[in-house]
Design an enzyme around this catalytic site. Sequence first.
Site, PDB file in Angstrom:
ATOM      1  N   LYS A 188     -51.295   7.085  32.950  1.00 22.35           N
ATOM      2  CA  LYS A 188     -51.183   5.925  33.846  1.00 22.35           C
ATOM      3  C   LYS A 188     -51.995   4.742  33.327  1.00 22.35           C
ATOM      4  O   LYS A 188     -51.534   3.586  33.368  1.00 22.35           O
ATOM      5  CB  LYS A 188     -51.654   6.312  35.249  1.00 22.35           C
ATOM      6  CG  LYS A 188     -51.657   5.151  36.264  1.00 22.35           C
ATOM      7  CD  LYS A 188     -50.255   4.601  36.517  1.00 22.35           C
ATOM      8  CE  LYS A 188     -50.272   3.337  37.367  1.00 22.35           C
ATOM      9  NZ  LYS A 188     -50.848   3.528  38.692  1.00 22.35           N
ATOM     10  N   LYS A 229     -42.145 -13.534   9.413  1.00 18.40           N
ATOM     11  CA  LYS A 229     -41.620 -14.901   9.394  1.00 18.40           C
ATOM     12  C   LYS A 229     -41.406 -15.429  10.811  1.00 18.40           C
ATOM     13  O   LYS A 229     -41.776 -16.570  11.128  1.00 18.40           O
ATOM     14  CB  LYS A 229     -40.315 -14.923   8.599  1.00 18.40           C
ATOM     15  CG  LYS A 229     -39.609 -16.277   8.541  1.00 18.40           C
ATOM     16  CD  LYS A 229     -38.504 -16.405   9.584  1.00 18.40           C
ATOM     17  CE  LYS A 229     -37.399 -15.391   9.345  1.00 18.40           C
ATOM     18  NZ  LYS A 229     -36.315 -15.533  10.360  1.00 18.40           N
TER      19      LYS A 229
END
Length: 316
Positions: free
Chosen positions: A178, A249
């Site tokens: 969790k 990029k």
Amino acid sequence: MRIGFIGLGNMGGGMAANVLRAGYDLTVHDLRRESATSLLEAGASWADTPAELAASCDIVLTSLPGPREVEATALGEGGVLEGMVSKAAEDGNSGGVYIDLSTSSPTLIRDIAVQFAEQGLSVLDAPVSGGPVGARTGKLAVMVGGERDVYDRVKPALDAIGDKVSYIGPVGSGSIAKLMHNCIGYGLQTIVAECLTLGVKAGVDPEPLYEAISNGSVGRGSSFANTYPNTFLAGNFDPPSFALRLAHKDVSLALELSREYGVPMSVGNIAYQELTAALNRGWADMDSRIAMTLQEERAGGVEVRIAKSDADALEA
């Protein structure tokens, strides 16, 4: 089977109502009795203290704000352990199960489990995900840690709370899962805020920007459904699904835009640094997810891998 439920706030109130709706004999407790009004009107019973509740129940569930409240309720004077020990002595046998549904400390629940085990009692940690709406509708993920046989025995009760109940591992495992889930969620929240802000400042209206992102692979959730299982989790980076040099990029161009418009991108810059470090390893033509292995190295050589059959099950 009598079930006790402690903590009737935004989450607990809805979950307790679903336990009652499933036909279980329910006893409830909260610091504010008025929080239990609708449950009592629907047939639940009231206990004045956690110990009193635990002394009359086979399974005790808690949904509390955090570790401090969990520790006090489970181990403190007038707490769950005291009541369950009393019940075990009166019945002449143990077998009681304490299940904490709170988002709490894995270390604490492990310590609690040791102290309960000394009295012949079982502990599960079972934090939930889905928010107050999910708590009311029963559409919750329930992440359970503890002994497998205990989990199997009480799973029908947990099924009354959530529609995605899963066994994670030994006690504390549910809490770890969790916490990782929430940390990922809020990390994503931060980068989403960065990118939406930059997109709007750069000239795109919020609605079409949000729609475009929602319609892409990010919005469709393909990373967890397909990409990670087939690349990072499988240790498979060649041939690439999307090459590292192209990912580098794209993030570089996004950061160039952020500098042009004066929008800080803290998380975006971290992502760029990770991709750059991976690029410097000579991995330009490998799948971009290979950059995730850098964190495995920093964690001491941990490998996060799932067998193909298990990955297929996750996708299903």
